[in-house]
Design a protein around this motif. Structure first.
Motif, PDB file in Angstrom:
ATOM      1  N   TRP A 173      -4.968  23.805   6.886  1.00 13.84           N
ATOM      2  CA  TRP A 173      -3.981  23.888   5.800  1.00 13.84           C
ATOM      3  C   TRP A 173      -4.051  22.696   4.867  1.00 13.84           C
ATOM      4  O   TRP A 173      -3.826  22.826   3.661  1.00 13.84           O
ATOM      5  N   PHE A 174      -4.370  21.525   5.403  1.00 14.35           N
ATOM      6  CA  PHE A 174      -4.571  20.383   4.507  1.00 14.35           C
ATOM      7  C   PHE A 174      -5.721  20.694   3.546  1.00 14.35           C
ATOM      8  O   PHE A 174      -5.624  20.471   2.342  1.00 14.35           O
ATOM      9  N   LYS A 175      -6.804  21.248   4.101  1.00 15.56           N
ATOM     10  CA  LYS A 175      -7.979  21.560   3.286  1.00 15.56           C
ATOM     11  C   LYS A 175      -7.674  22.614   2.225  1.00 15.56           C
ATOM     12  O   LYS A 175      -8.195  22.560   1.118  1.00 15.56           O
ATOM     13  N   ARG A 176      -6.836  23.582   2.573  1.00 11.99           N
ATOM     14  CA  ARG A 176      -6.491  24.627   1.592  1.00 11.99           C
ATOM     15  C   ARG A 176      -5.801  24.027   0.379  1.00 11.99           C
ATOM     16  O   ARG A 176      -6.115  24.348  -0.760  1.00 11.99           O
ATOM     17  N   GLY A 177      -4.822  23.131   0.640  1.00  9.04           N
ATOM     18  CA  GLY A 177      -4.121  22.476  -0.467  1.00  9.04           C
ATOM     19  C   GLY A 177      -5.071  21.614  -1.277  1.00  9.04           C
ATOM     20  O   GLY A 177      -5.042  21.602  -2.513  1.00  9.04           O
ATOM     21  N   LEU A 178      -5.927  20.906  -0.562  1.00  3.66           N
ATOM     22  CA  LEU A 178      -6.883  20.005  -1.205  1.00  3.66           C
ATOM     23  C   LEU A 178      -7.843  20.776  -2.102  1.00  3.66           C
ATOM     24  O   LEU A 178      -8.151  20.361  -3.218  1.00  3.66           O
ATOM     25  N   ALA A 179      -8.324  21.917  -1.613  1.00  2.00           N
ATOM     26  CA  ALA A 179      -9.321  22.673  -2.374  1.00  2.00           C
ATOM     27  C   ALA A 179      -8.714  23.298  -3.624  1.00  2.00           C
ATOM     28  O   ALA A 179      -9.321  23.265  -4.698  1.00  2.00           O
ATOM     29  N   SER A 180      -7.502  23.850  -3.511  1.00  2.00           N
ATOM     30  CA  SER A 180      -6.978  24.619  -4.648  1.00  2.00           C
ATOM     31  C   SER A 180      -6.039  23.809  -5.540  1.00  2.00           C
ATOM     32  O   SER A 180      -5.989  24.037  -6.743  1.00  2.00           O
ATOM     33  N   GLY A 181      -5.259  22.902  -4.968  1.00  2.00           N
ATOM     34  CA  GLY A 181      -4.297  22.156  -5.778  1.00  2.00           C
ATOM     35  C   GLY A 181      -3.134  23.004  -6.267  1.00  2.00           C
ATOM     36  O   GLY A 181      -2.316  22.552  -7.055  1.00  2.00           O
ATOM     37  N   GLN A 182      -3.048  24.247  -5.778  1.00  2.00           N
ATOM     38  CA  GLN A 182      -2.012  25.175  -6.246  1.00  2.00           C
ATOM     39  C   GLN A 182      -0.984  25.451  -5.151  1.00  2.00           C
ATOM     40  O   GLN A 182      -1.352  25.672  -3.997  1.00  2.00           O
ATOM     41  N   LEU A 183       0.295  25.497  -5.549  1.00  2.00           N
ATOM     42  CA  LEU A 183       1.357  25.796  -4.589  1.00  2.00           C
ATOM     43  C   LEU A 183       1.129  27.134  -3.885  1.00  2.00           C
ATOM     44  O   LEU A 183       1.442  27.295  -2.708  1.00  2.00           O
ATOM     45  N   GLU A 184       0.566  28.098  -4.614  1.00  2.00           N
ATOM     46  CA  GLU A 184       0.374  29.433  -4.040  1.00  2.00           C
ATOM     47  C   GLU A 184      -0.543  29.384  -2.811  1.00  2.00           C
ATOM     48  O   GLU A 184      -0.474  30.263  -1.944  1.00  2.00           O
TER      49      GLU A 184
ATOM     50  N   PHE B 151       0.829  -1.206   0.000  1.00  2.00           N
ATOM     51  CA  PHE B 151       0.000   0.000   0.000  1.00  2.00           C
ATOM     52  C   PHE B 151       0.863   1.256   0.000  1.00  2.00           C
ATOM     53  O   PHE B 151       0.674   2.176  -0.801  1.00  2.00           O
ATOM     54  N   ILE B 152       1.846   1.294   0.887  1.00  2.00           N
ATOM     55  CA  ILE B 152       2.646   2.508   1.030  1.00  2.00           C
ATOM     56  C   ILE B 152       3.465   2.743  -0.244  1.00  2.00           C
ATOM     57  O   ILE B 152       3.737   3.878  -0.636  1.00  2.00           O
ATOM     58  N   SER B 153       3.831   1.654  -0.901  1.00  2.00           N
ATOM     59  CA  SER B 153       4.591   1.757  -2.144  1.00  2.00           C
ATOM     60  C   SER B 153       3.738   2.368  -3.260  1.00  2.00           C
ATOM     61  O   SER B 153       4.227   3.145  -4.097  1.00  2.00           O
ATOM     62  N   VAL B 154       2.436   2.038  -3.254  1.00  2.00           N
ATOM     63  CA  VAL B 154       1.522   2.624  -4.246  1.00  2.00           C
ATOM     64  C   VAL B 154       1.318   4.114  -3.961  1.00  2.00           C
ATOM     65  O   VAL B 154       1.327   4.943  -4.872  1.00  2.00           O
ATOM     66  N   VAL B 155       1.163   4.453  -2.675  1.00  2.56           N
ATOM     67  CA  VAL B 155       0.977   5.865  -2.328  1.00  2.56           C
ATOM     68  C   VAL B 155       2.224   6.659  -2.723  1.00  2.56           C
ATOM     69  O   VAL B 155       2.132   7.753  -3.290  1.00  2.56           O
ATOM     70  N   LEU B 156       3.397   6.091  -2.437  1.00  6.67           N
ATOM     71  CA  LEU B 156       4.639   6.780  -2.798  1.00  6.67           C
ATOM     72  C   LEU B 156       4.693   7.007  -4.314  1.00  6.67           C
ATOM     73  O   LEU B 156       5.020   8.112  -4.770  1.00  6.67           O
ATOM     74  N   ALA B 157       4.344   5.968  -5.078  1.00  4.38           N
ATOM     75  CA  ALA B 157       4.356   6.090  -6.542  1.00  4.38           C
ATOM     76  C   ALA B 157       3.386   7.186  -6.984  1.00  4.38           C
ATOM     77  O   ALA B 157       3.671   7.956  -7.905  1.00  4.38           O
ATOM     78  N   ASP B 158       2.243   7.275  -6.301  1.00  5.41           N
ATOM     79  CA  ASP B 158       1.263   8.294  -6.674  1.00  5.41           C
ATOM     80  C   ASP B 158       1.794   9.706  -6.383  1.00  5.41           C
ATOM     81  O   ASP B 158       1.589  10.636  -7.169  1.00  5.41           O
ATOM     82  N   THR B 159       2.513   9.856  -5.273  1.00  2.09           N
ATOM     83  CA  THR B 159       3.112  11.179  -5.004  1.00  2.09           C
ATOM     84  C   THR B 159       4.171  11.489  -6.070  1.00  2.09           C
ATOM     85  O   THR B 159       4.335  12.639  -6.468  1.00  2.09           O
ATOM     86  N   GLU B 160       4.878  10.466  -6.535  1.00  2.00           N
ATOM     87  CA  GLU B 160       5.901  10.685  -7.578  1.00  2.00           C
ATOM     88  C   GLU B 160       5.247  11.203  -8.858  1.00  2.00           C
ATOM     89  O   GLU B 160       5.705  12.174  -9.470  1.00  2.00           O
ATOM     90  N   ASP B 161       4.139  10.548  -9.246  1.00  3.70           N
ATOM     91  CA  ASP B 161       3.461  10.955 -10.483  1.00  3.70           C
ATOM     92  C   ASP B 161       2.899  12.374 -10.345  1.00  3.70           C
ATOM     93  O   ASP B 161       3.005  13.190 -11.265  1.00  3.70           O
ATOM     94  N   THR B 162       2.303  12.634  -9.188  1.00  4.82           N
ATOM     95  CA  THR B 162       1.688  13.943  -8.970  1.00  4.82           C
ATOM     96  C   THR B 162       2.723  15.059  -8.977  1.00  4.82           C
ATOM     97  O   THR B 162       2.591  16.062  -9.693  1.00  4.82           O
ATOM     98  N   TRP B 163       3.782  14.892  -8.188  1.00  2.60           N
ATOM     99  CA  TRP B 163       4.769  15.975  -8.084  1.00  2.60           C
ATOM    100  C   TRP B 163       5.612  16.113  -9.345  1.00  2.60           C
ATOM    101  O   TRP B 163       6.056  17.212  -9.687  1.00  2.60           O
ATOM    102  N   THR B 164       5.821  15.002 -10.062  1.00  2.00           N
ATOM    103  CA  THR B 164       6.525  15.091 -11.335  1.00  2.00           C
ATOM    104  C   THR B 164       5.735  15.990 -12.288  1.00  2.00           C
ATOM    105  O   THR B 164       6.299  16.869 -12.955  1.00  2.00           O
ATOM    106  N   ALA B 165       4.408  15.804 -12.303  1.00  2.00           N
ATOM    107  CA  ALA B 165       3.555  16.616 -13.193  1.00  2.00           C
ATOM    108  C   ALA B 165       3.542  18.084 -12.757  1.00  2.00           C
ATOM    109  O   ALA B 165       3.641  18.988 -13.588  1.00  2.00           O
ATOM    110  N   ILE B 166       3.435  18.321 -11.446  1.00  2.00           N
ATOM    111  CA  ILE B 166       3.387  19.715 -10.964  1.00  2.00           C
ATOM    112  C   ILE B 166       4.712  20.425 -11.232  1.00  2.00           C
ATOM    113  O   ILE B 166       4.743  21.572 -11.690  1.00  2.00           O
TER     114      ILE B 166
END
Ligand SMILES: [Zn+2]
Length: 284
Positions: A263-274, A77-92
């Protein structure tokens, strides 16, 4: 969380079952007390163990399997989550014309030697900027469920996404800036900086959840509540109340339950680094 069909990361180092000894006991009693007190998850041990030497790290890589060579759902499970963070942050990062260098995730049991020093499970999961690795003893997830009453797979995913958030801060040069500022700061000021860094990591975890769900529809009903329950359970006020019976806001290093959720909710709602500029706002 819908994760079973997800990609597995190749950046997991399984050091469970290996024994580590401190290469050197640095810092004396102060360090030991700090480490024992640091029950908060996500304590960055480089702040606690700055003087500890870099030890010869033992490494082993490969797909996560249990000690008996059988499939290991928790590690899987944790390996899948890690892979998902890799895909997400690579795109951002790519959107901003940058290349994302993924961190390694070290699974350990009991204790571990990192480039930030020797660490014990009781400190909780952490990220070490010096070796760019996140460290998790998977038994923390039992604590999260039983002691902190924050069950659920998405609560676990949030914890890893928070540590990966620290890696993103490291790549963006923020960790180094904060560490430098802390050197000239009083203890209370240093703690306040640490709170801003931690809340930003929570916000970055929210950004991950936002994008992962939009691209791969990973969220199920109740998932966000699981993450919020975890963020809230490990707020400094809750932990202090639990361990010492009273709350001293000056000593907060991670932020209150309410701030972590916000702060978790802020990131979740906007998806933007700003949205995660915890250093640019007056009030958190
Ligand atoms: Zn943290």
């Amino acid at each position: 969380m819908r994760w079973e069909g997800g990609r597995r990361s190749s950046n997991v180092e399984d050091r469970r079952g290996m024994t580590s000894r401190p290469a050197f006991v640095g810092g004396g009693l102060g360090t030991i007390v700090l480490v024992l007190v640091a029950l908060y998850f996500g304590v960055d041990p480089s702040f606690l163990l700055q003087n500890a030497p870099v030890g010869g790290a033992q490494q082993e890589s490969g797909p996560p399997l249990g000690a008996d060579g059988q499939p290991d759902p928790a590690a899987d499970f944790i390996s899948v989550v890690l892979a998902d963070t890799e895909d997400t942050w690579t795109a951002i990062f790519a959107e901003g014309g940058q290349r994302y260098r993924a961190p390694n995730l070290v699974l350990f049991s009991g204790n571990v030697q990192s480039a930030c020093g020797f660490a014990q499970s009781a400190m909780g999961p952490f990220y070490c900027p010096a070796d760019q690795k996140a460290y998790i003893d998977l038994s923390f997830y039992q604590d999260l469920r039983d002691r902190f009453q924050a069950p659920g797979d998405f609560a676990q995913a949030y914890v890893l996404a928070h540590e990966v958030g620290h890696h993103v801060q490291n790549l963006l040069g923020l960790s180094a800036k904060v560490q430098q500022a802390r050197r000239q700061a009083s203890e209370a000021e240093g703690n306040a900086l640490s709170v801003r860094l931690e809340l930003q990591a929570d916000c970055l975890a929210g950004i991950w959840a936002h994008h992962a769900d939009r691209s791969r529809q990973i969220l199920e009903t109740g998932d966000i509540d699981e993450a919020l329950a975890a963020a809230s359970a490990i707020g400094d006020d809750r932990l202090q109340q639990q361990s010492q019976g009273y709350v001293t806001p000056d000593s907060f290093t991670h932020g209150s339950a309410e701030q972590r959720v916000r702060w978790f909710k802020r990131g979740l709602a906007s998806g933007q680094l700003e949205a995660c500029d915890t250093f640019g706002v007056e009030s958190l």
